[in-house]
Design a protein around this motif. Structure first.
Motif, mmCIF file in Angstrom:
data_model
loop_
_atom_site.group_PDB
_atom_site.id
_atom_site.type_symbol
_atom_site.label_atom_id
_atom_site.label_comp_id
_atom_site.label_asym_id
_atom_site.label_seq_id
_atom_site.Cartn_x
_atom_site.Cartn_y
_atom_site.Cartn_z
ATOM 1 N N LYS A 263 -11.471 2.588 5.031
ATOM 2 C CA LYS A 263 -10.001 2.000 4.885
ATOM 3 C C LYS A 263 -9.149 2.033 6.172
ATOM 4 C CE LYS A 263 -9.615 1.225 -0.110
ATOM 5 N NZ LYS A 263 -8.683 1.505 -1.177
ATOM 6 N N TYR A 264 -8.336 1.323 6.783
ATOM 7 C CA TYR A 264 -7.448 1.569 7.734
ATOM 8 C C TYR A 264 -6.577 2.464 7.712
ATOM 9 C CZ TYR A 264 -3.959 1.078 11.169
ATOM 10 O OH TYR A 264 -2.885 1.061 12.323
ATOM 11 N N SER A 265 -5.657 2.341 6.305
ATOM 12 C CA SER A 265 -4.734 3.054 5.948
ATOM 13 C C SER A 265 -5.096 4.472 5.920
ATOM 14 C CB SER A 265 -4.142 2.618 4.828
ATOM 15 O OG SER A 265 -4.794 2.892 3.846
ATOM 16 N N GLU A 266 -6.191 4.808 5.200
ATOM 17 C CA GLU A 266 -6.667 6.385 4.971
ATOM 18 C C GLU A 266 -7.177 7.178 6.657
ATOM 19 O OE1 GLU A 266 -9.565 6.016 1.997
ATOM 20 O OE2 GLU A 266 -8.209 5.309 0.438
ATOM 21 N N LYS B 72 -4.926 10.581 0.840
ATOM 22 C CA LYS B 72 -4.089 10.299 1.855
ATOM 23 C C LYS B 72 -2.893 10.450 1.657
ATOM 24 C CE LYS B 72 -2.859 6.003 1.627
ATOM 25 N NZ LYS B 72 -2.914 4.390 1.531
ATOM 26 N N LYS B 73 -2.254 10.597 0.133
ATOM 27 C CA LYS B 73 -0.887 10.871 -0.254
ATOM 28 C C LYS B 73 -0.761 12.344 -0.070
ATOM 29 C CE LYS B 73 -0.165 11.208 -4.730
ATOM 30 N NZ LYS B 73 -0.013 10.773 -6.121
ATOM 31 N N GLN C 21 -6.122 6.065 9.368
ATOM 32 C CA GLN C 21 -5.210 6.363 10.267
ATOM 33 C C GLN C 21 -4.274 7.636 9.904
ATOM 34 O OE1 GLN C 21 -1.651 3.988 9.429
ATOM 35 N NE2 GLN C 21 -1.001 3.820 11.329
ATOM 36 N N ILE C 22 -4.002 7.913 8.559
ATOM 37 C CA ILE C 22 -3.425 9.152 8.006
ATOM 38 C C ILE C 22 -4.230 10.292 8.838
ATOM 39 C CG2 ILE C 22 -2.607 10.527 6.418
ATOM 40 C CD1 ILE C 22 -1.107 8.283 6.972
ATOM 41 N N TYR D 140 -7.194 7.328 -1.919
ATOM 42 C CA TYR D 140 -5.722 7.223 -1.994
ATOM 43 C C TYR D 140 -5.027 8.463 -2.341
ATOM 44 C CZ TYR D 140 -0.988 5.949 -4.058
ATOM 45 O OH TYR D 140 0.210 6.094 -4.251
ATOM 46 N N CYS E 143 -0.347 13.208 3.455
ATOM 47 C CA CYS E 143 0.557 12.880 4.255
ATOM 48 C C CYS E 143 1.973 13.593 3.776
ATOM 49 C CB CYS E 143 1.336 11.193 3.533
ATOM 50 S SG CYS E 143 0.660 10.053 4.747
ATOM 51 N N ASP F 37 0.833 -1.221 0.004
ATOM 52 C CA ASP F 37 -0.141 0.045 0.020
ATOM 53 C C ASP F 37 0.884 1.253 -0.167
ATOM 54 O OD1 ASP F 37 -2.436 1.240 0.028
ATOM 55 O OD2 ASP F 37 -2.531 1.749 2.106
#
Length: 930
Positions: free
Chosen positions: A86-89, A55-56, A91-92, A52, A59, A7
């Protein structure tokens, strides 16, 4: 650069690589500005960004912020990420909010709503992310917004264990910000019973929370003791195979064990229940037994975990101080560590033994290790370990070993590290005084101290030896002989000259019969040191010389020649010139009887506690063992009616120039500890009290004294005023045995008044150590007349307990800027008549608070700052005063008349001034004060 996998965000990796490859700061800023412009255009563009991409870019903004650049956009996109599944999104999004979003942001309501949605989620990962975000922000707003949801999550039977862990730690974080967040009543029992949870992670997190709650409200959470003992018992009796998931290098649950042992130290005794107490003692014995077992692993992690539990168990044994068997066993175990190869273990063993030395049950056991401790003091490579060895020797000292320990410390002092010499000098002086059976030994010790480490002998130490010699006739001759011999050394420290000058000036006649110490020999010996000394010591020696004229008339001529030399321009110091001139005239004019009366031997000083211990406590707060308190030996205080010639400057009011430290008042006596109060005019008000004493009203008439006092703290004040300027020194004294944390004095003064009286306050350290005293300076400038007086709100936390807060009035009333004014009767009544306007006068009639005390009223009016004018009023009982209040803008003349009615026990107060606000304020200040 490593390839991006899974990811990973390739765009972010490329950007970071570009930043790292920049050759200069300018290149980095240029690349960042380019990226910021790109991100801003993406966020503002018509094209909708997917999760995505958001998120990018978020970040990248986060990375730019961490590089030290301001970020003023992207917050809304980060909030939008919170709604992603989504966990990654998600989380950010939470990470960006935790780092960048201010609690005053307009988006805070949206953020709180998103967090609430996640707290209600069935996905434990989402719930944990929300809890972590709340804890990271940790603001009062967060605490108030989630005060209902988080406790419910913690005690609910449906909550997963991993969520309960996070909820407990999140609640702990919010509790530190807002103690009111924890509900009481039935919640108390439910929180306590988390100690019985099957999941060890939940128990570990809950123990941290309960420990904080107990410190705030120990009585409400006392039910946790039996559960904590039960859980501890299960851990220490378990095999390392029983708790495999929580066993660390063959030690079962070491972190939880340490937390439980610390939790039990909040109570003394932990429990009254004999069953629970017996079970706790069994746990402690088991821990001590396991320490004797051979290690199950040679790795350092195993010994660290095992010793962490052991030392915390020993701390609990010391805290309880009731089981003699456990205390002795703990001491023996620590004794084994004194020879361990590990430096940290030796340090911790010495530190713990310092506490054991203060217990009546283990003091003798600690003394058995005296030789090893002395060896540690001399041979250890680490100075901090040597320091701990000195502390332990000090703590274990008693009458049976005092001479040996003092001698060893004196021997080591010659080669000791400079950083610990001053503290060692104080400890040697305290031990020598406390345990002196023969005061000739005490005199020898102090003179050796001066010889070995003269630069580190504070004034309190040599003041003290003089006080003791003056009060004990049996040692005076020996002291004179010994100090005479010490002065014959080629290199003699200035402190030795001070002690020698004082003692020979008082008791030199006791050794004058020996030709080797004849009067002229004594004088020449002292005078040979004169030109090598500072002005203060020279002044003391001149006082000694005038004493010699009284003791030894045969050397009068020689001494008078010395006075003549220093009474002219040969001496550049005005103090020495004046002193020499006055002493010369005294020796010429005064008859033998007058001279003998003026220069007679100093009388014995009334007994008082030694101030050396308080100096040591101030230098090393919290590290002075209680058994070292000097309760039996008292320190003399000056006789206020004494008219003898002082050995110090008559004109120097600095406390450091007072030979016997007479401006240092007696040590405060209270159940909590000993404090030294720097205020010289409040000797009678220094006893600790059980309630609060607020003396603000009394400071209308005085400048120095105790302003506020309760069981925890004493606040003293010294102040001085000149025309429209004032300066205050506030002295905060900690009366407890624990440090005061978050110590914050805050000035409260309305804006409209702050332009009339400009007050500036210097900040103080946020921690006030146990038994210590700190000073805070306040300056004031009176620009115009004003009402009332500034307040100071003082807040602090005792240990880890509840915040204490109180407000006191500062002694900055408008009368402090008075200048007394002399007037005759004609001028007074002419001025009185001119100030007859309605707005210029104020009058109050009030009943006397006590039987009429006209002398006391006169003293108060003098202290108020005005000039008391005698013989002005036809009625001799009436009191009239005049004064001028200085402000930056103008001067305000003020007249006062106080008329007592003895039959009715009443007073009539009349004030007249050229300004209405001054008239009314002065009248309010003085009404009901008589």
């Amino acid at each position: 650069m490593a390839p991006v996998r899974g990811d990973g965000m390739r765009g972010l990796a490329v950007f970071i690589s570009d930043i790292r490859n920049c050759k200069s700061k300018e290149a980095e800023i240029k690349r960042i500005n380019k990226e910021l412009a790109n991100i801003r255009s993406k966020f503002r563009g018509d094209k909708t960004l997917d999760g995505y991409q958001k998120k990018k870019y978020v970040c990248k903004l986060l990375f730019i912020f961490l590089l030290g650049h301001d970020i003023d956009f992207g917050h809304m996109e980060a909030v939008n990420l919170l709604s992603s599944n989504k966990y990654s999104e998600k989380q950010i999004g939470y990470l960006f909010i935790s780092v960048l979003v201010n609690t005053n942001s307009d988006l805070i309501k949206l953020i709180i709503q998103s967090i609430k949605n996640d707290l209600q989620s069935r996905n434990p990962i989402h719930v944990n992310l929300a809890l972590q975000c709340i804890a990271n922000i940790g603001s009062r707003d967060m605490a108030e917004s989630f005060s209902n949801e988080i406790p419910k999550l913690l005690v609910s039977g449906d909550t997963m264990d991993v969520v309960k862990q996070s909820a407990a730690l999140c609640l702990l974080r919010l509790f530190r910000t807002c103690p009111e967040i924890i509900p009481g009543g039935e919640w108390t029992s439910r929180i306590i019973h988390l100690l019985n949870d099957q999941h060890m992670g939940v128990v570990t997190a809950a123990t941290s929370l309960i420990d904080a709650l107990v410190k705030k409200n120990p009585d409400e959470y006392k039910g946790c003791v039996s559960l904590a003992v039960s859980r501890l018992s299960r851990i220490v009796t378990a095999s390392y195979t029983d708790l495999q998931d929580y066993t660390y290098y063959f030690v079962p649950a070491p972190w939880l064990s340490v937390k439980l042992l610390r939790l039990l130290q909040n109570y003394n005794p932990p429990t009254e229940d004999p069953g629970v107490r017996g079970r706790l003692n069994e746990c402690l014995e088991t821990i001590l037994n396991k320490a004797q077992e051979p290690p199950k692993s040679k790795k350092v992690q195993h010994s660290n975990a095992k010793n962490a539990v052991l030392f915390e168990a020993i701390n609990l044994i010391i805290h309880n101080d009731s089981e003699a068997n456990l205390l002795v066993r703990a001491c023996n175990q620590l004794g084994q560590f004194l020879s361990n190869r590990e430096t940290n273990l030796r340090y911790l063993a010495l530190e713990s033994m310092c506490h054991l030395a203060t217990s009546e049950f283990s003091h003798e056991a600690v003394k058995k290790h005296q030789e090893v401790v002395i060896l540690s003091m001399k041979m250890e490579k680490d100075v901090s370990v040597r320091q701990q060895a000195v502390d332990l020797l000090y703590a274990m000292c008693d009458r049976s070993n005092a001479e040996e320990i003092v001698q060893e410390m004196l021997n080591y002092l010659e080669t000791a590290d400079y950083s610990i010499r001053e503290e060692m000098v104080l400890k040697v002086a305290i031990l020598a005084e406390k345990y002196a059976t023969d005061f000739t030994w005490y005199v020898d010790v102090i003179l050796n101290l001066i010889r070995i480490a003269g630069d580190y002998v504070s004034e309190e130490v040599w003041y003290r030896v003089i006080q003791i010699v003056i009060n004990r006739e049996e040692v005076q001759g020996y002291a004179a002989k010994t100090v005479f011999e010490a002065l014959q050394a080629p290199a003699c420290h200035e402190n030795m000259v001070k002690v020698g000058g004082y003692i020979l000036g008082e008791f030199g006649n006791l050794i004058a019969g020996d030709s080797r110490s004849a009067p002229m020999v004594q004088f020449k010996l002292l005078h040979s040191k004169y030109h090598l000394c500072s002005s203060m010591t020279r002044a003391l020696l001149l006082s000694t010389y005038i004493k010699f004229i009284n003791l030894f008339p045969e050397i009068r001529t020689t001494i008078q020649d010395v006075f003549r030399q220093h009474s002219n321009l040969r001496s550049a110091d005005a103090e020495l010139q004046q002193r020499a001139s006055e002493y010369l005239q005294l020796s010429i004019v005064a008859s033998a009887d007058v001279l003998a009366t003026v220069l007679e031997e100093m009388p014995s000083f009334p007994e008082r506690e030694s101030s050396i211990l308080a100096v040591l406590k101030k230098k090393k707060p919290g590290r002075v063992p209680e058994n070292a308190e000097i309760r039996d030996s008292k320190s003399p205080v000056p006789n206020q009616n004494n008219t003898q010639v002082n050995h110090t400057s008559a004109n120097n009011s600095n406390a450091t120039s007072d030979l016997l430290g007479l401006s240092t008042p007696p040590a405060l006596q209270s159940q909590q500890g000993t404090l030294i109060d720097v205020l010289s005019d409040i000797y009678s008000t220094t006893n600790g009290t059980s309630g609060s004493i607020n003396n603000a009203k009394k400071f209308v008439f005085k400048n120095n004294g105790v302003l506020f006092e309760n069981d925890l703290i004493q606040i003293g004040v010294k102040s001085e005023f000149k025309q429209n300027l004032g300066r205050l020194g506030l002295y905060y004294g900690n009366k407890t045995q624990t440090s005061l944390q978050n110590f914050t004095p805050v000035l409260q003064w309305p804006a409209e008044e702050s332009t009339k009286l400009i007050v500036q306050i210097k900040p103080v350290e946020p921690t006030l150590e146990a038994g210590a005293q700190i000073q805070q300076l306040i300056t004031a400038e009176c620009v115009d007349s004003y009402r009332d007086t500034p307040s100071l709100q003082v807040s602090f936390r005792v240990g880890g307990g509840q915040i204490q807060k109180f407000t006191i009035k500062l002694p900055l009333t408008v009368n402090k800027f008075f200048e007394p004014t002399e007037m005759n009767g004609e001028s007074f009544f002419a001025r009185w008549k001119n100030l007859g306007g309605e707005q210029q006068r104020a009058q109050r009639v009030f009943k006397a608070q006590q039987p009429l005390d006209l002398a006391g009223a006169r003293n108060k009016l003098t202290g108020f700052g005005m000039q008391l004018l005698d013989g002005i009023d036809p009625n001799p009982d009436n009191m009239v005063c005049a004064g001028i209040i200085h402000t930056q803008l103008h001067q305000v003349g003020c007249l006062l008349r106080l008329e007592p009615n003895k039959q009715a026990f009443m007073f009539r107060l009349t004030i007249r001034s050229s300004k209405e606000t001054v008239t009314s304020e002065i009248c309010e200040l003085l009404a009901d004060q008589f």
